[in-house]
Motif scaffolding. Structure first.
Motif, PDB file in Angstrom:
ATOM      1  N   LEU A 208      54.883  -1.610  46.290  1.00  0.00           N
ATOM      2  CA  LEU A 208      54.851  -2.199  45.374  1.00  0.00           C
ATOM      3  C   LEU A 208      56.423  -1.333  44.509  1.00  0.00           C
ATOM      4  O   LEU A 208      57.024  -2.107  44.267  1.00  0.00           O
ATOM      5  N   TYR A 209      56.868  -0.498  45.105  1.00  0.00           N
ATOM      6  CA  TYR A 209      57.735   0.654  44.224  1.00  0.00           C
ATOM      7  C   TYR A 209      57.394   1.601  45.515  1.00  0.00           C
ATOM      8  O   TYR A 209      56.880   2.843  45.481  1.00  0.00           O
ATOM      9  N   LEU A 210      59.253   2.128  45.843  1.00  0.00           N
ATOM     10  CA  LEU A 210      58.806   2.937  46.912  1.00  0.00           C
ATOM     11  C   LEU A 210      60.314   4.203  46.535  1.00  0.00           C
ATOM     12  O   LEU A 210      61.840   3.274  45.958  1.00  0.00           O
ATOM     13  N   LYS A 211      60.353   5.077  46.201  1.00  0.00           N
ATOM     14  CA  LYS A 211      61.171   6.240  45.997  1.00  0.00           C
ATOM     15  C   LYS A 211      61.401   7.512  46.698  1.00  0.00           C
ATOM     16  O   LYS A 211      60.309   8.448  47.444  1.00  0.00           O
ATOM     17  N   ARG A 212      62.505   7.526  47.325  1.00  0.00           N
ATOM     18  CA  ARG A 212      62.456   8.986  48.145  1.00  0.00           C
ATOM     19  C   ARG A 212      62.759   9.727  47.164  1.00  0.00           C
ATOM     20  O   ARG A 212      64.434  10.272  46.535  1.00  0.00           O
ATOM     21  N   GLU A 213      61.973  10.919  47.489  1.00  0.00           N
ATOM     22  CA  GLU A 213      62.007  12.539  46.371  1.00  0.00           C
ATOM     23  C   GLU A 213      62.786  13.388  47.062  1.00  0.00           C
ATOM     24  O   GLU A 213      63.042  14.421  46.925  1.00  0.00           O
ATOM     25  N   VAL A 214      62.393  13.617  48.479  1.00  0.00           N
ATOM     26  CA  VAL A 214      62.525  14.764  49.318  1.00  0.00           C
ATOM     27  C   VAL A 214      63.291  13.890  50.811  1.00  0.00           C
ATOM     28  O   VAL A 214      62.965  13.140  51.013  1.00  0.00           O
ATOM     29  N   MET A 215      64.686  15.211  51.011  1.00  0.00           N
ATOM     30  CA  MET A 215      65.353  15.094  52.944  1.00  0.00           C
ATOM     31  C   MET A 215      65.367  16.329  53.646  1.00  0.00           C
ATOM     32  O   MET A 215      66.274  17.194  53.106  1.00  0.00           O
ATOM     33  N   GLY A 216      63.949  16.857  54.146  1.00  0.00           N
ATOM     34  CA  GLY A 216      64.579  18.237  54.972  1.00  0.00           C
ATOM     35  C   GLY A 216      64.150  19.003  53.693  1.00  0.00           C
ATOM     36  O   GLY A 216      63.166  18.915  52.590  1.00  0.00           O
ATOM     37  N   PRO A 217      65.294  19.911  53.291  1.00  0.00           N
ATOM     38  CA  PRO A 217      65.044  21.265  52.520  1.00  0.00           C
ATOM     39  C   PRO A 217      65.798  20.456  50.839  1.00  0.00           C
ATOM     40  O   PRO A 217      65.676  21.301  50.292  1.00  0.00           O
ATOM     41  N   LEU A 218      66.317  19.318  50.727  1.00  0.00           N
ATOM     42  CA  LEU A 218      66.814  19.366  49.868  1.00  0.00           C
ATOM     43  C   LEU A 218      66.149  18.175  49.325  1.00  0.00           C
ATOM     44  O   LEU A 218      65.720  16.664  49.933  1.00  0.00           O
ATOM     45  N   ALA A 219      66.103  18.541  48.006  1.00  0.00           N
ATOM     46  CA  ALA A 219      65.639  17.621  46.526  1.00  0.00           C
ATOM     47  C   ALA A 219      65.898  16.323  45.522  1.00  0.00           C
ATOM     48  O   ALA A 219      66.904  17.460  44.970  1.00  0.00           O
ATOM     49  N   LEU A 220      65.687  15.668  44.906  1.00  0.00           N
ATOM     50  CA  LEU A 220      66.133  14.851  44.324  1.00  0.00           C
ATOM     51  C   LEU A 220      66.319  15.815  43.109  1.00  0.00           C
ATOM     52  O   LEU A 220      65.164  16.151  42.552  1.00  0.00           O
ATOM     53  N   ASP A 221      67.794  15.643  42.679  1.00  0.00           N
ATOM     54  CA  ASP A 221      67.396  16.372  41.454  1.00  0.00           C
ATOM     55  C   ASP A 221      67.117  15.780  40.056  1.00  0.00           C
ATOM     56  O   ASP A 221      67.119  14.332  39.815  1.00  0.00           O
TER      57      ASP A 221
END
Length: 243
Positions: A208-221
């Motif tokens: 229903l809802y999707l959000k990417r929080e992290v990619m490799g060592p990079l996290a969403l501020d």
């Protein structure tokens, strides 16, 4: 050293033909002197002004974008707003998104012109972790966790496509609007087309809802709102390049 017209075009001040016109009209100065030749050689560190405004050179740029829903992960689109349209103060014209998020998916997206870094992050051989928060129509159970850990078929019976092992964390489950809904966090190490949605669909559930929080060592501020962005810090760039 590079040609003055290339310098200006690389910094997004127009096409090569457009910036040549600016130069020939005497609108460009280099270290305080008007230059009317597009072939004039310049280098980073020189003071270059276009119509009185400084044009600083950036060989590479790196932005963290909180991609909102409704925006497409493309460099240009005649009908839709693209993720590059959101980067308003970019210097370079050759930026691109590293990977893609579906139009209705939110979250972390890296915008850069560093092709070598993008290749490393997206290479199937490197298995870079990508973490998603999802709200799912259905009841996610320990059996679902085990299935994802073993890998699931997101292809067809005739043409199976099995995923790599993925880690699924159940945050909470319950009734919402009279139906069972699960809130989960999923870590995958690949990036097949619509992968997260197809994984849950293989278990009879819809995202229903999707959000990417992290990619490799990079996290969403966490301070960024949907549609907002910021340049990466030197430490973030360093960690990405060490990935």
């Amino acid at each position: 050293m590079m040609r003055l017209d290339k310098y200006l075009a690389d910094m997004g001040k127009g096409t090569r033909q457009e910036v040549k016109k600016y130069i020939r009209k005497g609108l460009v100065t280099v270290d305080g002197v008007a230059v009317c030749s597009p072939e004039y050689k310049v280098e980073p560190g020189m003071e270059i002004l276009l119509d009185g405004a400084p044009v600083a050179y950036a060989a590479q740029e790196y932005y963290m974008l909180y991609k909102p829903a409704g925006v497409v992960s493309a460099t240009e689109d005649k009908r839709e707003t693209t993720v590059l349209d959101l980067i308003r103060d970019k210097k370079r014209k050759d930026l691109f998104p590293v990977g893609r998020l579906d139009k209705d998916t939110e979250g972390l997206l890296l915008i850069t012109n560093d092709g070598e870094l993008a290749h490393r992050l997206l290479s199937p051989k490197r298995h870079v972790d990508k973490v998603y928060y999802a709200r799912v129509d259905g009841l996610v159970t320990e059996a679902t966790k085990q299935a994802f850990l073993e890998g699931v078929n997101i292809g067809s019976r005739e043409e199976p496509l099995r995923t790599m092992p993925a880690r699924l964390e159940i945050l909470r489950t319950g009734q919402e609007g009279g139906r069972p809904v699960s809130h989960v966090r999923l870590t995958i190490r690949e990036g097949k087309f619509h992968q997260v949605k197809r994984m849950f669909r293989s278990q009879g559930m819809e995202v229903l809802y999707l959000k990417r929080e992290v990619m490799g060592p990079l996290a969403l501020d966490e301070s960024l709102q949907p549609g907002a962005y910021r340049p990466l810090t030197e430490e973030e760039i360093k960690r990405l390049k060490e990935q």
